[in-house]
Design a protein around this motif. Structure first.
Motif, PDB file in Angstrom:
ATOM      1  N   LEU A 153       0.911  -1.328   0.096  1.00 39.97           N
ATOM      2  CA  LEU A 153      -0.065   0.122  -0.072  1.00 39.97           C
ATOM      3  C   LEU A 153       0.711   1.242   0.080  1.00 39.97           C
ATOM      4  O   LEU A 153       0.468   2.376   0.325  1.00 39.97           O
ATOM      5  CB  LEU A 153      -0.860  -0.014   1.156  1.00 39.97           C
ATOM      6  CG  LEU A 153      -2.070  -1.138   1.246  1.00 39.97           C
ATOM      7  CD1 LEU A 153      -2.811  -0.847   2.507  1.00 39.97           C
ATOM      8  CD2 LEU A 153      -3.052  -0.697   0.049  1.00 39.97           C
ATOM      9  N   THR A 154       2.061   1.194  -0.462  1.00 42.47           N
ATOM     10  CA  THR A 154       2.895   2.226  -0.369  1.00 42.47           C
ATOM     11  C   THR A 154       2.505   3.146  -1.609  1.00 42.47           C
ATOM     12  O   THR A 154       2.118   2.786  -2.655  1.00 42.47           O
ATOM     13  CB  THR A 154       4.477   1.817  -0.760  1.00 42.47           C
ATOM     14  OG1 THR A 154       4.562   1.222  -1.741  1.00 42.47           O
ATOM     15  CG2 THR A 154       5.038   1.177   0.737  1.00 42.47           C
ATOM     16  N   PRO A 155       2.817   4.415  -1.544  1.00 40.57           N
ATOM     17  CA  PRO A 155       2.302   5.505  -2.493  1.00 40.57           C
ATOM     18  C   PRO A 155       3.075   4.964  -3.827  1.00 40.57           C
ATOM     19  O   PRO A 155       4.399   4.563  -3.836  1.00 40.57           O
ATOM     20  CB  PRO A 155       2.766   6.888  -2.115  1.00 40.57           C
ATOM     21  CG  PRO A 155       3.414   6.589  -0.715  1.00 40.57           C
ATOM     22  CD  PRO A 155       3.480   5.094  -0.348  1.00 40.57           C
ATOM     23  N   ILE A 156       2.264   5.313  -4.787  1.00 43.25           N
ATOM     24  CA  ILE A 156       3.034   5.299  -6.297  1.00 43.25           C
ATOM     25  C   ILE A 156       4.095   6.271  -6.501  1.00 43.25           C
ATOM     26  O   ILE A 156       3.713   7.573  -6.074  1.00 43.25           O
ATOM     27  CB  ILE A 156       1.989   5.498  -7.414  1.00 43.25           C
ATOM     28  CG1 ILE A 156       0.845   4.305  -7.054  1.00 43.25           C
ATOM     29  CG2 ILE A 156       2.492   5.192  -8.785  1.00 43.25           C
ATOM     30  CD1 ILE A 156      -0.359   4.957  -8.217  1.00 43.25           C
ATOM     31  N   ASP A 157       5.209   6.109  -7.056  1.00 43.18           N
ATOM     32  CA  ASP A 157       6.386   7.033  -7.187  1.00 43.18           C
ATOM     33  C   ASP A 157       6.840   7.203  -8.440  1.00 43.18           C
ATOM     34  O   ASP A 157       7.820   7.537  -8.535  1.00 43.18           O
ATOM     35  CB  ASP A 157       7.194   6.960  -6.009  1.00 43.18           C
ATOM     36  CG  ASP A 157       7.908   5.402  -6.405  1.00 43.18           C
ATOM     37  OD1 ASP A 157       7.513   4.577  -7.229  1.00 43.18           O
ATOM     38  OD2 ASP A 157       9.072   5.487  -5.528  1.00 43.18           O
ATOM     39  N   ILE A 158       5.872   6.507  -9.488  1.00 45.50           N
ATOM     40  CA  ILE A 158       6.241   6.792 -10.646  1.00 45.50           C
ATOM     41  C   ILE A 158       6.223   8.547 -11.222  1.00 45.50           C
ATOM     42  O   ILE A 158       5.326   9.125 -10.765  1.00 45.50           O
ATOM     43  CB  ILE A 158       5.430   5.931 -11.867  1.00 45.50           C
ATOM     44  CG1 ILE A 158       4.082   6.149 -11.714  1.00 45.50           C
ATOM     45  CG2 ILE A 158       6.029   4.288 -11.723  1.00 45.50           C
ATOM     46  CD1 ILE A 158       3.161   5.459 -12.778  1.00 45.50           C
ATOM     47  N   ASN A 159       6.948   8.850 -12.342  1.00 51.34           N
ATOM     48  CA  ASN A 159       6.854  10.134 -12.741  1.00 51.34           C
ATOM     49  C   ASN A 159       5.749  10.131 -13.702  1.00 51.34           C
ATOM     50  O   ASN A 159       5.585   9.545 -14.814  1.00 51.34           O
ATOM     51  CB  ASN A 159       8.106  10.714 -13.503  1.00 51.34           C
ATOM     52  CG  ASN A 159       9.165  10.929 -12.577  1.00 51.34           C
ATOM     53  OD1 ASN A 159       8.982  11.397 -11.101  1.00 51.34           O
ATOM     54  ND2 ASN A 159      10.535  10.592 -12.736  1.00 51.34           N
ATOM     55  N   THR A 160       4.665  11.075 -13.523  1.00 49.40           N
ATOM     56  CA  THR A 160       3.527  11.333 -14.377  1.00 49.40           C
ATOM     57  C   THR A 160       3.446  12.794 -14.797  1.00 49.40           C
ATOM     58  O   THR A 160       3.905  13.585 -13.768  1.00 49.40           O
ATOM     59  CB  THR A 160       2.456  10.864 -13.953  1.00 49.40           C
ATOM     60  OG1 THR A 160       2.323  11.427 -12.623  1.00 49.40           O
ATOM     61  CG2 THR A 160       2.282   9.149 -13.737  1.00 49.40           C
ATOM     62  N   PRO A 161       2.820  13.183 -15.876  1.00 52.00           N
ATOM     63  CA  PRO A 161       2.569  14.693 -16.153  1.00 52.00           C
ATOM     64  C   PRO A 161       1.682  15.112 -15.359  1.00 52.00           C
ATOM     65  O   PRO A 161       0.706  14.467 -14.579  1.00 52.00           O
ATOM     66  CB  PRO A 161       2.073  14.722 -17.524  1.00 52.00           C
ATOM     67  CG  PRO A 161       1.757  13.286 -17.931  1.00 52.00           C
ATOM     68  CD  PRO A 161       2.492  12.182 -17.090  1.00 52.00           C
ATOM     69  N   LYS A 162       1.475  16.755 -15.297  1.00 53.50           N
ATOM     70  CA  LYS A 162       1.032  17.321 -14.257  1.00 53.50           C
ATOM     71  C   LYS A 162      -0.576  16.913 -14.340  1.00 53.50           C
ATOM     72  O   LYS A 162      -1.345  16.773 -13.104  1.00 53.50           O
ATOM     73  CB  LYS A 162       0.995  18.739 -14.661  1.00 53.50           C
ATOM     74  CG  LYS A 162       1.881  19.692 -14.211  1.00 53.50           C
ATOM     75  CD  LYS A 162       1.989  21.135 -14.636  1.00 53.50           C
ATOM     76  CE  LYS A 162       3.272  21.654 -14.368  1.00 53.50           C
ATOM     77  NZ  LYS A 162       3.550  22.933 -15.338  1.00 53.50           N
ATOM     78  N   GLU A 163      -1.130  16.654 -15.653  1.00 51.37           N
ATOM     79  CA  GLU A 163      -2.805  16.246 -15.934  1.00 51.37           C
ATOM     80  C   GLU A 163      -2.962  15.108 -14.826  1.00 51.37           C
ATOM     81  O   GLU A 163      -4.083  14.896 -14.442  1.00 51.37           O
ATOM     82  CB  GLU A 163      -2.751  16.147 -17.282  1.00 51.37           C
ATOM     83  CG  GLU A 163      -3.079  17.446 -18.014  1.00 51.37           C
ATOM     84  CD  GLU A 163      -1.569  18.067 -18.212  1.00 51.37           C
ATOM     85  OE1 GLU A 163      -0.651  17.427 -17.922  1.00 51.37           O
ATOM     86  OE2 GLU A 163      -1.501  19.125 -18.799  1.00 51.37           O
ATOM     87  N   THR A 164      -2.096  14.257 -14.837  1.00 55.53           N
ATOM     88  CA  THR A 164      -2.601  12.980 -14.091  1.00 55.53           C
ATOM     89  C   THR A 164      -1.749  13.017 -12.826  1.00 55.53           C
ATOM     90  O   THR A 164      -2.163  12.045 -11.948  1.00 55.53           O
ATOM     91  CB  THR A 164      -1.874  11.737 -14.729  1.00 55.53           C
ATOM     92  OG1 THR A 164      -0.557  11.892 -15.093  1.00 55.53           O
ATOM     93  CG2 THR A 164      -2.675  11.456 -15.997  1.00 55.53           C
ATOM     94  N   HIS A 165      -1.221  13.987 -12.374  1.00 56.25           N
ATOM     95  CA  HIS A 165      -0.665  14.164 -10.739  1.00 56.25           C
ATOM     96  C   HIS A 165      -1.798  14.101  -9.703  1.00 56.25           C
ATOM     97  O   HIS A 165      -1.665  13.305  -8.949  1.00 56.25           O
ATOM     98  CB  HIS A 165       0.016  15.513 -10.903  1.00 56.25           C
ATOM     99  CG  HIS A 165       0.356  15.966  -9.125  1.00 56.25           C
ATOM    100  ND1 HIS A 165       1.789  15.083  -9.019  1.00 56.25           N
ATOM    101  CD2 HIS A 165       0.310  16.471  -8.146  1.00 56.25           C
ATOM    102  CE1 HIS A 165       1.974  15.420  -7.762  1.00 56.25           C
ATOM    103  NE2 HIS A 165       1.074  16.266  -7.335  1.00 56.25           N
ATOM    104  N   HIS A 166      -3.011  14.571 -10.085  1.00 61.72           N
ATOM    105  CA  HIS A 166      -4.173  14.762  -9.143  1.00 61.72           C
ATOM    106  C   HIS A 166      -4.787  13.143  -9.058  1.00 61.72           C
ATOM    107  O   HIS A 166      -4.701  12.715  -7.761  1.00 61.72           O
ATOM    108  CB  HIS A 166      -5.148  15.825  -9.355  1.00 61.72           C
ATOM    109  CG  HIS A 166      -4.685  16.934  -9.269  1.00 61.72           C
ATOM    110  ND1 HIS A 166      -4.532  17.588  -7.924  1.00 61.72           N
ATOM    111  CD2 HIS A 166      -4.487  18.051 -10.337  1.00 61.72           C
ATOM    112  CE1 HIS A 166      -4.270  18.890  -8.097  1.00 61.72           C
ATOM    113  NE2 HIS A 166      -3.932  19.162  -9.592  1.00 61.72           N
ATOM    114  N   LEU A 167      -4.652  12.621 -10.162  1.00 62.06           N
ATOM    115  CA  LEU A 167      -5.273  11.075  -9.917  1.00 62.06           C
ATOM    116  C   LEU A 167      -4.092  10.231  -9.122  1.00 62.06           C
ATOM    117  O   LEU A 167      -4.606   9.491  -8.221  1.00 62.06           O
ATOM    118  CB  LEU A 167      -5.225  10.622 -11.521  1.00 62.06           C
ATOM    119  CG  LEU A 167      -5.585   9.054 -11.499  1.00 62.06           C
ATOM    120  CD1 LEU A 167      -6.914   9.113 -11.169  1.00 62.06           C
ATOM    121  CD2 LEU A 167      -5.325   8.729 -12.966  1.00 62.06           C
TER     122      LEU A 167
END
Lengths: 487, 354
Positions: free
Chosen positions: A227-241
């Motif tokens: 249940l650790t947080p996802i730490d992949i790099n994603t663009p701004k638009e999907t950051h909130h998701l």
């Protein structure tokens, strides 16, 4: 407790596929909307081009027609008081630039009549005739649509004056060819641009949605229980998701932790009475005196009752928690659950020599709430009051439930004249598994549940001291106001 | 147009009776299922080998060939417009043929052969030229006084110097009777107005003889009745000049008119399929080659490998190709035509009643 899918099971591959097929596709919608918009724009553009190319062709070829007409006009003269025309070869050489178009003409004088050309040609122009003003119009002649140029002018010499009319027409073949050539080229360009745009949209949609797939993959590939947080790099638009998913997982984690604690505590709570049960049972087994044995068995029965009460309480709590999460609050009469629980508890209280009375003269008490939960709350409060009542003081065996109305809320008071709760403990009684006194039976979950229910109703609970001694639990429920809240 | 028609009809009717009665000449198998009727303003001598070759290649087609004067042909085609008898109409009067197409009497035909034809040899895919020939002067070498003329100027000079010998001994078309004669005269007037005026004046003052048809003029030149025929169709003249030593064909040096022979399929014509097949045959390399090698007609694109071939036009001066386009309508304008013929009559000192 949590809200759960009603019958949780892993979907088979086929069902998964089916669900995927039925699910609306974001990409498809995106592409569809794009294609629609581009299609409409392209359609409009093509429509404009059709119109424009027709005008352009007419403009170009009308110049030829005008030039030929003027050349003819220049060669009109009077000979012996008669109109004559010597059509110049060049006039028709001009028209021959529209290579395949048939030519029709007529020259007439209003006074003299037909002079030359095609006699059955209609010489009436669509617009009212104005001298020396060339009119262009389409008219059918000899089975084909023909573009006509029309002019009328006075011709005078000292002896005579005549009005000469010249009508010159050519078929529209070259015009149509030119228009369609222009249109074709332009349409090709428009279609090409539209196709490029659609391709870009398709590629773009793929690129835009790729981070989502990455998040999806990252989640899919996780080990169970991670249940650790996802730490992949994603663009701004999907950051909130991503953040939302991480928050969700955090909540899940804390819920799980809570459950773990709860289970541990519950096990702990059950273990003590079980141990004492075992001790009592051993006692009963080992005792030879029938009297004592009977006494021990009596204790076992009591202990079992207590245990059963604890289990019921735990179950009720599970039910309440479930209801609070799944059922929407609805308008109810607050008195209904209160009277119901009082009626239910009155007998049990009497068994313990406690007198329970309901003090209320209200007729209607509408609030937004869940009747079952409120009944549970009242039951817990009353049980708690009964539990802590004593016989050795004045009015020690009296419990009053009081409901009163204020401007904005209803106030419920559960008043006992028992031992009372020291101020230090008042803050802790709502903690789960906290028990003020271990000499008095209780599970330690009752008041925690009360607190949960009160919080869920956005109500307010206070613990007051009863004069001269005892405890008063005071709960305020907001009134249901139709004009604001429900409309 | 009605007046135009009426007026010309009067002129034509004077000489028309015998032409209308002409019986067709038949080619091919008598039992052939399909019949192709061709109305044509072309001497059979120039066309017979081509027709024979055609029926040889297409044994199931029988050809009825009717020779009609150019002007006649124009009126016949209009008269038959409701129910045309001929499947194919061939004429050397390009202007009348173009007018027929312009006025909507022809139907469209397209094939790989017509597509191959250069665009200036066809119009609207309804009118197709299959031959391009020079317009020439034909002289009787023995009878001609003085040096043979090489252009119109020298012809004028000869006429002036030999007034007696030239009087009544020049022949040309009666432009009132011959469609192609009118076309050539109007093109002369267009090409060189002044020369044409002088020529006409000289013709008038020396009693020029007018004819309806080319071969009559050629016959009279050959016999010595005439010394010169003016504005003759090159194909007929060259055919006769090759056979007859007395005759010499001259391509005027100042300018040589080039005339096309053209064919059209009338609207609503019977057996249009065979008309198309015949047209394709006329445009085919085989028929074009036949025209050149057998000395029948001048093909559109002659084989240039044989420079001495008389059927390769070797004009000493500029050539004025009569263009197959809308300009031809100007020459046939009602008012212009009326005026042109009146001027011609006045110059030649003949009246309508002649």
């Amino acid at each position: 407790m949590w809200q759960k899918s009603p019958n949780h099971r892993a979907l088979s591959e086929d069902e998964e596929k089916k669900a995927l097929e039925n699910a609306p596709s974001l990409r498809f919608r995106f592409i569809l909307a794009g294609v629609l918009v581009i299609g409409i724009i392209a359609g409009l553009a093509i429509n404009l081009i059709f119109d424009y190319s027709q005008k352009l062709a007419d403009l170009s070829y009308d110049r030829l027609l005008r030039s030929a007409l003027l050349q003819m006009d220049e060669n009109v003269g009077l000979m012996r008081n008669e109109v004559s025309i010597d059509i110049p070869w060049s006039a028709f050489a001009t028209l021959a630039q529209a290579e395949e178009d048939r030519v029709f003409y007529k020259v007439e004088s209003l006074e003299q009549g037909f002079i030359t050309g095609y006699q059955d040609l209609d010489s009436q122009p669509p617009q009212p005739p104005v001298l020396d003003q060339i009119q262009f119009y389409n008219q059918e002649y000899s089975g084909e649509m023909v573009r006509f140029a029309w002019v009328q002018r006075h011709i005078t010499d000292p002896e005579t004056a005549q009005t000469v009319r010249i009508i010159l027409g050519q078929t529209r073949l070259s015009r149509e060819q030119m228009a369609s050539a222009v249109t074709q080229k332009a349409v090709e360009v428009v279609v090409f641009i539209a196709l490029v745009a659609i391709t870009l949209i398709i590629i773009g949609s793929h690129l835009v949605l790729r981070p989502l797939h990455r998040i999806e993959r990252a989640l899919e590939e996780r080990a169970m229980g991670d249940l650790t947080p996802i730490d992949i790099n994603t663009p701004k638009e999907t950051h909130h998701l991503k953040v939302a998913i991480n928050h969700f997982m955090e909540r899940l984690q804390s819920n799980l932790e809570q459950l773990e604690n709860y289970t541990a505590d519950a096990a702990h709570q059950l273990r003590t009475p079980l141990a004492s049960l075992r001790a009592l049972a051993e006692n009963a087994r080992d005792n030879t005196s029938p009297e004592r044995q009977h006494q021990a068995l009596e204790n076992i029965v009591k202990q079992c009752d207590a245990l059963s009460q604890t289990v019921t309480l735990l179950l009720n709590q599970a039910v309440v928690s479930h209801r609070l999460q799944t059922h929407r609050l609805e308008p109810i009469d607050l008195l209904a659950p209160i009277t119901a629980s009082c009626r239910e508890q009155a007998v049990a209280a009497l068994h313990q020599g406690v007198l329970l009375s309901l003090d209320c003269d209200l007729k209607e008490t509408l609030i937004l709430g869940d009747a079952f939960s409120i009944q549970q709350m009242m039951q817990n409060l009353i049980e708690n009051a009964v539990r802590y009542s004593r016989e050795d003081v004045e009015r020690g065996t009296e419990i009053i439930v009081q409901v009163s109305e204020f401007e904005r809320f209803y106030r419920i008071k559960v008043i006992d004249y028992g031992v009372g709760i020291p101020d230090i403990e008042k803050e802790r009684v709502f903690e789960r598994f906290y028990r003020g006194r271990y000499d008095i039976a209780g599970s330690g979950v009752g008041l925690a549940m009360v607190k949960d229910i009160v919080d869920h109703h956005s109500a307010r609970i206070q613990i007051l001291d009863t004069e001269p001694k005892g405890t008063t639990f005071q709960v305020d429920f907001a009134k249901l106001r139709f004009n604001e809240d429900t409309v | 147009m009605k007046q135009f028609f009426f007026w010309l009809a009067v002129v034509v009717s004077l000489n028309a009776t015998k032409l209308w009665a002409t019986e067709p000449v038949w080619f091919g198998n008598e039992n052939a299922q399909r019949i192709l009727r061709i109305n044509s303003a072309m001497d059979l001598a120039s066309f017979e080998p081509i027709l024979k070759k055609f029926v040889e290649l297409h044994p199931d087609v029988r050809v009825a060939y009717r020779d009609v004067n150019t002007l006649e042909l124009y009126y016949l085609t209009i008269k038959d417009q409701k129910k045309p008898e001929a499947s194919l109409v061939i004429s050397s009067a390009m202007d009348l043929h173009l007018k027929l197409v312009n006025d909507g009497y022809a139907q469209t035909y397209q094939s790989s052969f017509t597509d191959r034809l250069p665009s200036n040899f066809k119009w609207r895919n309804q009118l197709f030229a299959f031959s391009l020939e020079p317009i020439v002067m034909l002289v009787n070498k023995k009878a001609f006084p003085g040096v043979l003329p090489e252009d119109r100027q020298s012809l004028l000079q000869t006429i002036r110097q030999n007034e007696k010998a030239m009087t009544k001994r020049i022949g040309t078309y009666d432009i009132r009777q011959s469609g192609v004669g009118y076309l050539l005269a109007s093109q002369d007037a267009r090409q060189a107005d002044v020369t044409w005026g002088r020529l006409l004046e000289a013709f008038g003052s020396h009693d020029v003889q007018t004819y309806c048809c080319t071969h009559d003029i050629i016959d009279d030149v050959a016999s010595g009745k005439l010394v010169l025929g003016y504005n003759l169709l090159g194909s007929y003249a060259s055919q006769r000049a090759q056979e007859d030593d007395r005759l010499k064909m001259i391509l005027p040096k100042d300018y040589t008119l080039m005339l096309m022979r053209a064919a059209l399929i009338p609207k609503g014509a019977p057996n249009e399929e065979d008309a198309g097949i015949f047209l394709d045959f006329l445009l085919s390399d085989q028929a074009q080659k036949m025209m050149q090698t057998q000395g029948l007609l001048f093909p559109i694109q002659p084989d240039m490998n044989n420079p001495n071939d008389p059927y390769v036009v070797n004009a000493p001066g500029p050539t004025g190709i009569i263009e197959l386009d809308q300009q031809l309508l100007v020459g046939r304008d009602y008012a212009k035509q009326k005026r042109f013929i009146r001027n011609w009559e006045m110059a030649l000192e003949i009246s309508e009643e002649d």
